[in-house]
Design a protein around this motif. Structure first.
Motif, mmCIF file in Angstrom:
data_model
loop_
_atom_site.group_PDB
_atom_site.id
_atom_site.type_symbol
_atom_site.label_atom_id
_atom_site.label_comp_id
_atom_site.label_asym_id
_atom_site.label_seq_id
_atom_site.Cartn_x
_atom_site.Cartn_y
_atom_site.Cartn_z
ATOM 1 N N GLY A 183 56.356 -10.636 21.926
ATOM 2 C CA GLY A 183 57.330 -11.431 21.109
ATOM 3 C C GLY A 183 57.901 -10.402 20.206
ATOM 4 N N ASN A 184 57.398 -9.303 20.006
ATOM 5 C CA ASN A 184 57.829 -8.297 18.930
ATOM 6 C C ASN A 184 58.300 -6.865 19.488
ATOM 7 O OD1 ASN A 184 57.178 -9.754 16.413
ATOM 8 N ND2 ASN A 184 55.323 -10.037 17.682
ATOM 9 N N SER A 185 58.518 -6.844 20.630
ATOM 10 C CA SER A 185 58.917 -5.570 21.202
ATOM 11 C C SER A 185 59.793 -5.600 22.369
ATOM 12 C CB SER A 185 57.700 -4.496 21.402
ATOM 13 O OG SER A 185 57.192 -4.974 22.756
ATOM 14 N N LYS A 186 60.151 -4.512 22.683
ATOM 15 C CA LYS A 186 61.185 -4.412 24.155
ATOM 16 C C LYS A 186 60.235 -3.537 24.850
ATOM 17 C CE LYS A 186 65.251 -5.673 22.230
ATOM 18 N NZ LYS A 186 66.946 -5.246 22.079
ATOM 19 N N ASP B 174 42.388 -18.591 28.957
ATOM 20 C CA ASP B 174 43.185 -18.373 27.905
ATOM 21 C C ASP B 174 43.911 -17.103 28.278
ATOM 22 O OD1 ASP B 174 40.918 -17.010 27.537
ATOM 23 O OD2 ASP B 174 40.768 -17.039 25.428
ATOM 24 N N ALA B 175 43.326 -16.027 28.860
ATOM 25 C CA ALA B 175 44.084 -14.913 29.278
ATOM 26 C C ALA B 175 45.235 -15.219 30.259
ATOM 27 C CB ALA B 175 43.149 -13.802 29.917
ATOM 28 N N ARG B 176 44.734 -16.018 31.438
ATOM 29 C CA ARG B 176 45.801 -16.301 32.387
ATOM 30 C C ARG B 176 46.947 -17.171 31.923
ATOM 31 N NH1 ARG B 176 41.315 -18.412 34.795
ATOM 32 N NH2 ARG B 176 42.150 -20.589 34.819
ATOM 33 N N GLN B 177 46.791 -17.843 30.891
ATOM 34 C CA GLN B 177 47.846 -18.674 30.035
ATOM 35 C C GLN B 177 48.617 -17.919 29.376
ATOM 36 O OE1 GLN B 177 45.627 -21.448 27.735
ATOM 37 N NE2 GLN B 177 45.610 -23.101 29.228
ATOM 38 N N ALA B 178 48.076 -16.717 28.903
ATOM 39 C CA ALA B 178 49.170 -15.754 28.232
ATOM 40 C C ALA B 178 49.889 -15.035 28.955
ATOM 41 C CB ALA B 178 48.049 -14.757 27.081
ATOM 42 N N ILE B 179 49.246 -14.654 30.006
ATOM 43 C CA ILE B 179 50.093 -13.808 31.030
ATOM 44 C C ILE B 179 51.183 -14.514 31.715
ATOM 45 C CG2 ILE B 179 49.818 -12.784 33.333
ATOM 46 C CD1 ILE B 179 46.842 -11.898 32.543
ATOM 47 N N ASN B 180 50.868 -15.833 31.967
ATOM 48 C CA ASN B 180 51.811 -16.834 32.669
ATOM 49 C C ASN B 180 53.148 -17.038 31.206
ATOM 50 O OD1 ASN B 180 50.544 -17.165 35.041
ATOM 51 N ND2 ASN B 180 49.509 -19.009 34.136
ATOM 52 N N ARG B 181 52.530 -17.131 30.186
ATOM 53 C CA ARG B 181 53.547 -17.259 29.255
ATOM 54 C C ARG B 181 54.533 -16.176 28.986
ATOM 55 N NH1 ARG B 181 50.660 -19.481 23.966
ATOM 56 N NH2 ARG B 181 49.034 -19.542 25.627
ATOM 57 N N CYS B 182 53.825 -15.100 29.034
ATOM 58 C CA CYS B 182 54.585 -13.579 28.767
ATOM 59 C C CYS B 182 55.220 -13.075 30.122
ATOM 60 C CB CYS B 182 53.739 -12.675 28.177
ATOM 61 S SG CYS B 182 52.861 -13.265 26.584
ATOM 62 N N GLY B 183 55.084 -14.019 31.159
ATOM 63 C CA GLY B 183 55.736 -13.226 32.562
ATOM 64 C C GLY B 183 56.771 -12.682 32.644
ATOM 65 N N ASN B 184 57.855 -13.048 31.706
ATOM 66 C CA ASN B 184 59.195 -12.455 31.608
ATOM 67 C C ASN B 184 59.185 -11.019 30.879
ATOM 68 O OD1 ASN B 184 58.954 -13.682 29.374
ATOM 69 N ND2 ASN B 184 60.916 -14.138 29.126
ATOM 70 N N ARG B 185 58.192 -10.973 30.186
ATOM 71 C CA ARG B 185 57.999 -9.776 29.304
ATOM 72 C C ARG B 185 57.507 -8.628 30.198
ATOM 73 N NH1 ARG B 185 59.492 -6.872 27.478
ATOM 74 N NH2 ARG B 185 58.483 -6.408 25.454
ATOM 75 N N ILE B 186 56.359 -9.184 31.190
ATOM 76 C CA ILE B 186 55.406 -8.072 31.757
ATOM 77 C C ILE B 186 56.052 -7.390 32.799
ATOM 78 C CG2 ILE B 186 53.261 -8.191 33.279
ATOM 79 C CD1 ILE B 186 52.470 -10.506 31.664
ATOM 80 N N THR B 187 56.070 -5.818 32.676
ATOM 81 C CA THR B 187 56.836 -5.166 33.517
ATOM 82 C C THR B 187 56.068 -5.160 34.993
ATOM 83 O OG1 THR B 187 57.221 -3.944 31.925
ATOM 84 C CG2 THR B 187 57.593 -2.618 33.981
#
Length: 152
Positions: free
Chosen positions: A57-60, A77-90
């Motif tokens: 949410g705070n970086s590129k 909760d870790a899986r949910q965070a990974i799914n939520r941030c999927g578009n930001r995970i390289t």
């Protein structure tokens, strides 16, 4: 080429409010994120999940999640965070360990440090030298890599 940084930290985070961790990340991850460093995160609950959410949410910056087994084996909760941030995970690296016990987590931590130039650790205050966070920081020290330690 951007600086590659391993983030390691405690899973025990209930002793502080969420906004306190956000302030710590802004202070200690923020300067590296501004330079668009690439972060390696273990994908577990606690600091891993919070750092992932903050960075997304705070970086590129680039973010690689490293799981000792598979992402499906991580806590909910870790899986949910990974799914939520999927578009930001390289990238997601699944080391596919046969057993998810201490040796698999140590191997994951060594893999992250081996692929990084620096380690930022958020150990639980009072747990010096006994936790996986400290083992990761000390592994980085053994390789002569810079370490930033932020007790929480």
């Amino acid at each position: 080429m951007p600086l590659a940084v391993t983030i390691t930290g405690t899973r025990s985070t209930g002793h502080r409010e969420l906004h306190c961790f956000a302030a710590l990340f802004a202070s200690y991850l923020g300067p590296f994120a501004e330079d668009e460093a690439h972060f390696y995160i273990g994908g577990a609950a606690g600091i891993d999940t919070m750092a992932l959410m903050w960075l997304a949410g705070n970086s590129k910056s680039g973010i690689t999640i490293v799981a000792p087994g598979t992402v499906d084996q991580q806590p909910a909760d870790a899986r949910q965070a990974i799914n939520r941030c999927g578009n930001r995970i390289t990238d997601i690296v699944e080391l596919r360990a046969d057993e998810l016990k201490a040796p698999a987590y140590h191997e994951r931590n060594r893999w992250m440090v081996d692929h990084s130039q620096m380690v930022i650790g958020f150990p639980l205050a009072g747990q010096e030298e006994r936790s996986g966070t400290w083992q990761t920081v000390n592994y980085g020290a053994g390789q002569g890599k810079p370490r930033l330690i932020v007790p929480v």
